[in-house]
Each structure stands twice: as C-alpha cells, then as structure tokens.
Design a protein around this motif. Structure first.
Motif, PDB file in Angstrom:
ATOM      1  N   UNK A  66       0.818  -1.225   0.000  1.00  0.00           N
ATOM      2  CA  UNK A  66       0.000   0.000   0.000  1.00  0.00           C
ATOM      3  C   UNK A  66       0.846   1.267   0.000  1.00  0.00           C
ATOM      4  N   UNK A  67       0.447   2.215  -0.845  1.00  0.00           N
ATOM      5  CA  UNK A  67       1.240   3.424  -1.040  1.00  0.00           C
ATOM      6  C   UNK A  67       0.635   4.653  -0.380  1.00  0.00           C
ATOM      7  N   UNK A  68      -0.589   4.551   0.104  1.00  0.00           N
ATOM      8  CA  UNK A  68      -1.234   5.710   0.724  1.00  0.00           C
ATOM      9  C   UNK A  68      -2.276   5.228   1.731  1.00  0.00           C
ATOM     10  N   UNK A  69      -2.871   6.165   2.447  1.00  0.00           N
ATOM     11  CA  UNK A  69      -3.836   5.835   3.504  1.00  0.00           C
ATOM     12  C   UNK A  69      -5.061   5.137   2.939  1.00  0.00           C
ATOM     13  N   UNK A  70      -5.523   5.559   1.770  1.00  0.00           N
ATOM     14  CA  UNK A  70      -6.700   4.922   1.184  1.00  0.00           C
ATOM     15  C   UNK A  70      -6.457   3.434   0.926  1.00  0.00           C
ATOM     16  N   UNK A  74      -8.274   0.220   2.733  1.00  0.00           N
ATOM     17  CA  UNK A  74      -8.932  -0.826   1.956  1.00  0.00           C
ATOM     18  C   UNK A  74      -8.485  -2.207   2.420  1.00  0.00           C
ATOM     19  N   UNK A  75      -7.183  -2.387   2.629  1.00  0.00           N
ATOM     20  CA  UNK A  75      -6.664  -3.671   3.104  1.00  0.00           C
ATOM     21  C   UNK A  75      -7.180  -3.982   4.502  1.00  0.00           C
ATOM     22  N   UNK A  76      -7.157  -2.968   5.372  1.00  0.00           N
ATOM     23  CA  UNK A  76      -7.622  -3.159   6.746  1.00  0.00           C
ATOM     24  C   UNK A  76      -9.098  -3.560   6.772  1.00  0.00           C
ATOM     25  N   UNK A  77      -9.904  -2.918   5.944  1.00  0.00           N
ATOM     26  CA  UNK A  77     -11.337  -3.241   5.905  1.00  0.00           C
ATOM     27  C   UNK A  77     -11.579  -4.655   5.389  1.00  0.00           C
ATOM     28  N   UNK A  78     -10.776  -5.085   4.421  1.00  0.00           N
ATOM     29  CA  UNK A  78     -10.947  -6.423   3.862  1.00  0.00           C
ATOM     30  C   UNK A  78     -10.605  -7.492   4.896  1.00  0.00           C
ATOM     31  N   UNK A  79      -9.530  -7.274   5.657  1.00  0.00           N
ATOM     32  CA  UNK A  79      -9.183  -8.230   6.711  1.00  0.00           C
ATOM     33  C   UNK A  79     -10.279  -8.277   7.775  1.00  0.00           C
ATOM     34  N   UNK A  80     -10.807  -7.122   8.138  1.00  0.00           N
ATOM     35  CA  UNK A  80     -11.832  -7.114   9.184  1.00  0.00           C
ATOM     36  C   UNK A  80     -13.117  -7.777   8.682  1.00  0.00           C
ATOM     37  N   UNK A  81     -13.457  -7.536   7.426  1.00  0.00           N
ATOM     38  CA  UNK A  81     -14.666  -8.141   6.864  1.00  0.00           C
ATOM     39  C   UNK A  81     -14.558  -9.666   6.868  1.00  0.00           C
ATOM     40  N   UNK A  82     -13.373 -10.191   6.573  1.00  0.00           N
ATOM     41  CA  UNK A  82     -13.195 -11.633   6.475  1.00  0.00           C
ATOM     42  C   UNK A  82     -12.935 -12.307   7.813  1.00  0.00           C
ATOM     43  N   UNK A  88      -5.484  -5.057  10.787  1.00  0.00           N
ATOM     44  CA  UNK A  88      -4.513  -5.840  10.023  1.00  0.00           C
ATOM     45  C   UNK A  88      -4.535  -5.404   8.557  1.00  0.00           C
ATOM     46  N   UNK A  89      -3.354  -5.178   7.992  1.00  0.00           N
ATOM     47  CA  UNK A  89      -3.239  -4.857   6.574  1.00  0.00           C
ATOM     48  C   UNK A  89      -2.489  -5.945   5.800  1.00  0.00           C
ATOM     49  N   UNK A  90      -1.833  -6.863   6.509  1.00  0.00           N
ATOM     50  CA  UNK A  90      -1.088  -7.915   5.820  1.00  0.00           C
ATOM     51  C   UNK A  90      -0.538  -8.930   6.794  1.00  0.00           C
ATOM     52  N   UNK A  91      -0.213 -10.107   6.269  1.00  0.00           N
ATOM     53  CA  UNK A  91       0.383 -11.178   7.063  1.00  0.00           C
ATOM     54  C   UNK A  91       1.736 -11.527   6.466  1.00  0.00           C
ATOM     55  N   UNK A  92       2.713 -11.721   7.329  1.00  0.00           N
ATOM     56  CA  UNK A  92       4.091 -11.932   6.895  1.00  0.00           C
ATOM     57  C   UNK A  92       4.579 -13.307   7.318  1.00  0.00           C
ATOM     58  N   UNK A  93       5.340 -13.923   6.426  1.00  0.00           N
ATOM     59  CA  UNK A  93       5.955 -15.203   6.745  1.00  0.00           C
ATOM     60  C   UNK A  93       7.089 -15.435   5.754  1.00  0.00           C
ATOM     61  N   UNK A  94       7.968 -16.368   6.077  1.00  0.00           N
ATOM     62  CA  UNK A  94       9.045 -16.750   5.173  1.00  0.00           C
ATOM     63  C   UNK A  94       8.868 -18.208   4.767  1.00  0.00           C
ATOM     64  N   UNK A  95       9.278 -18.515   3.558  1.00  0.00           N
ATOM     65  CA  UNK A  95       9.243 -19.887   3.066  1.00  0.00           C
ATOM     66  C   UNK A  95      10.539 -20.175   2.327  1.00  0.00           C
ATOM     67  N   UNK A 172      -2.613   0.446  12.007  1.00  0.00           N
ATOM     68  CA  UNK A 172      -2.313  -0.485  10.916  1.00  0.00           C
ATOM     69  C   UNK A 172      -1.210  -1.441  11.373  1.00  0.00           C
ATOM     70  N   UNK A 173      -1.463  -2.755  11.184  1.00  0.00           N
ATOM     71  CA  UNK A 173      -0.523  -3.750  11.690  1.00  0.00           C
ATOM     72  C   UNK A 173      -0.293  -4.862  10.671  1.00  0.00           C
TER      73      UNK A 173
END
Length: 258
Positions: A66-70, A74-82, A88-95, A172-173
C-alpha cells in the motif's frame, strides 16, 4: 525447433508457463509433443519471460505494498470483513525455496550460506499477503541460512511500517508468527497463554487470520516445490520466484482457482 529458429512470443510464454507450473526439467519441456522445442531454446525462453516479468513496468504493477492511507484502509477493511481482526493490513511469513547448490567459491554468497536449518540449499523468501492471499511484497534475495528476523529487519517494509507508526498512523498492523519480534506495527502470538484468557482468544484469532505462507504459491507453481528444486544460480532463481509471484497475483485478480 532448432536453436537458431525464431520462436513466437506465444510459444515462449507457454514454454515458460509449463516450467513454472510443473517444474519439469527443461529437456522434458522441450520434448513435449505439443512443443518440440530444443533444450537451448527452452532455456532461453524461460530466461526471457522471467526477465520480462521482473521489469519494473510489470512487477510493480502486480506486486504493490500500500502506497497511501486509502490503500491501507482498503486492506484493513478487507481483513476485518473476512476475519474480524481489527487493524490488520497484511500477514508476513518466510518460506524456503530449494535451489541447486551454488558455487562454493562465490565471493558474496558461497555455497554453505544457502544451507538452511533443515539441511538443504534454499533461498529464504519473505512474503507479505493480503486477506485474499495476494502477495503485497516479496523478498527473495537472501540465502537459506538467513533468519526470518534478519530479512525483516533489512526490508523496506519494516522501515515503512515503523515510519507509519512514528508519524501517528498507529491503527495499521502486520501479523507474524513467533519467529518475529513483537512491535507496535508487527503483532505476534502471546507466549504461554492460559486457557480461557484474553491472550488465548487473541492467539486463536491471530492464527485464524495469519494465512500468509508459501504453500499456495508452491502448489500453483510447482517449480518451487522442494523435490523439484530450481536448478539455477541464486540470482536467476530469485528472478524466477519474483516472476511466479507476479503470475500468482494475476491469477488472484482473475479469480482463477489454485
């Protein structure tokens, strides 16, 4: 098709997709009865399509943090909806992506650095995914012996998230597993959470929401599977990982099944 004979762009793309999707050796791809392309032509086609998918014009179009607040909202709302997990704006992991052992005398990254904790050679690849498993960020340049936290501490996203919170945008986390350090912008599980406590309920919700891993990517593009192994030098292997991330996001955008 002889080495010197021109291949159409369509043939090159299909040849590369065959390799990405099945992880077959180049010779097997070239001998496919529907293609009949020489091994040298297969190798050249894979390199050309991989390089094309790594160009900024294509890569940055399909892989965007994400490059701006909007976009953050959008990401935060999608995580909360689901998942009903706020902020939450993203989940991080290594593979770990298995590669053929590189040269032992490489001046920057010699062979032994690519041996991971499980004993095989790999590139430790950091992925950050949104609620739909679209990949927002990929870092595929560190050898297998690199710790997840080291990759995170040296990533642009870590700097971005820290600056975001330092400038007052603290709602945002990212979610990560216990291998990551707890930060105001990176939430990890609570250790030794007692049954029935808020900490346990948080852990359950965190685990349910934290869906970012390389499993979906590897199943879609089997060239990344451990038993297939990328038979390329590390730099080329990293480009292949980036290329299939682009293709994965294209599939997500098109709602294609895995």
């Amino acid at each position: 098709v002889p080495v010197g004979q021109h291949l159409t762009l369509r043939t090159k793309v299909l040849t590369a997709l065959n390799f990405y999707g099945y992880g077959s050796y180049q010779l097997n791809i070239g001998q496919n009865c529907n293609q009949s392309v020489s091994q040298s032509s297969v190798s050249k086609a894979i390199c050309q399509i991989t390089d094309a998918l790594n160009t900024p014009e294509i890569f940055n179009r399909y892989v965007q943090f994400p490059r701006n607040i909007n976009e953050l909202q959008r990401l935060r709302n999608e995580f909360y909806r689901k998942y009903q997990f706020p902020g939450v704006i993203g989940c991080i992991n290594c593979t770990h992506i298995a590669i053929y052992p590189p040269q032992s005398d490489d001046p920057l990254y010699p062979e032994h650095l690519y041996v991971n904790r499980k004993g095989y050679h790999s590139i430790n690849t950091q992925l950050i995914c949104d609620a739909n498993l679209k990949i927002l960020n990929v870092c595929a340049r560190y050898p297998g012996s690199s710790h997840d936290t080291f990759i995170w501490n040296n990533s642009n996203v870590q700097t971005y998230m820290r600056n975001l919170h330092e400038h007052g945008h603290r709602s945002y986390f990212l979610l990560g597993d216990s291998g990551y350090p707890l930060r105001s912008y990176l939430l990890t599980p609570c250790n030794d959470a007692a049954p029935g406590t808020p900490e346990e309920r948080y852990n359950i919700s965190q685990k349910r929401t934290k869906r970012c891993n390389g499993g979906v990517l590897k199943l879609r593009f089997r060239c990344l599977l451990k038993h297939r192994m990328l038979h390329y030098p590390p730099e080329r292997a990293s480009k292949i990982i980036n290329a299939v991330v682009v293709l994965h996001n294209m599939c997500i955008d098109a709602n294609l099944p895995n």
